[in-house]
Design an enzyme around this catalytic site. Structure first.
Site, PDB file in Angstrom:
ATOM      1  N   ILE A  59       8.205   1.108  -3.019  1.00  0.00           N
ATOM      2  CA  ILE A  59       7.054   0.446  -2.407  1.00  0.00           C
ATOM      3  C   ILE A  59       7.426  -1.026  -2.303  1.00  0.00           C
ATOM      4  CG2 ILE A  59       4.601  -0.108  -2.553  1.00  0.00           C
ATOM      5  CD1 ILE A  59       4.177   2.116  -4.445  1.00  0.00           C
ATOM      6  N   SER A  60       7.212  -1.624  -1.146  1.00  0.00           N
ATOM      7  CA  SER A  60       7.515  -3.044  -0.985  1.00  0.00           C
ATOM      8  C   SER A  60       6.667  -3.883  -1.929  1.00  0.00           C
ATOM      9  CB  SER A  60       7.231  -3.480   0.454  1.00  0.00           C
ATOM     10  OG  SER A  60       8.055  -2.808   1.357  1.00  0.00           O
TER      11      SER A  60
END
Length: 208
Positions: A59-60
């Site tokens: 996940i960024s």
């Protein structure tokens, strides 16, 4: 986890994202529940860094999610294509803003995880397809906006054709050194606006 989400939103604001609608959406989505359960206890889901979700994907970091969301200027009812569903977190943020989200994930296990996480958090309207992001989702085109959360070497032509007139796409482009690019589709053609330097996982092609 509410206090951690509030601290995350405050940190995003300090880094320069001032869009109150985006900040509110980031504060509403329970990021920790989009991290697979077997990984959840080993990471800080609200820290200012990417989080692993398995299969070599992440996940960024929260700031990048907020920044990319702000740059495509999401309005309720917009039809948005996301390439790289991953955990489903970015799709949830877009849905929280009222968008109709069509998301493609090439890793079947991650697509299954994202569907379950989105459904359990009430984002049933997000449509997740297991497939090759390079091909886009022509059946539902044109899209008001496209957001790509993995890095191709160059902007895929199929995605450009699926962007509506006046629409915009944001994606990281490059191998090694990557740069966010905002692509606007105008009556005269495409306008590329270079933006932040970033680091994303590479965009993977499906088998023909």
């Amino acid at each position: 986890m509410h206090a951690q989400r509030s601290a995350m939103v405050a940190d995003i604001r300090r880094q320069g994202v001032k869009d109150e609608r985006v900040l509110k959406a980031m504060g509403m989505v329970r990021r920790h529940l989009f991290i697979p359960e077997k990984i959840r206890g080993r990471v800080d889901p609200y820290g200012d860094h990417p989080c692993p979700i398995g299969h070599g994907q992440t996940i960024s970091q929260p700031f990048i999610v907020a920044y990319m969301t702000k740059r495509i200027e999401v309005d309720p009812g917009m039809r948005i294509l996301e390439i790289g569903t991953g955990s489903g977190y970015q799709a949830a943020v877009l849905a929280e803003l009222g968008a109709d989200v069509y998301s493609i994930e090439i890793v079947p296990e991650l697509a299954d995880h994202a569907r379950a996480a989105l459904a359990s958090e009430g984002y049933d309207s997000v449509k997740v397809k297991t497939g090759d992001g390079y091909k886009g989702w022509p059946e539902h085109a044109p899209f008001d906006a496209i957001i790509v959360t993995c890095a191709p070497a160059k902007i895929p032509d199929a995605l450009k054709t699926q962007l509506k007139d006046g629409g915009r796409m944001i994606l990281p482009v490059g191998t090694g050194i990557q740069q966010l690019v905002v692509l606007e589709k105008t009556a005269e053609g495409f306008r590329e606006i270079p933006d932040l330097y970033v680091r994303f996982v590479p965009m993977v092609r499906g088998a023909d």
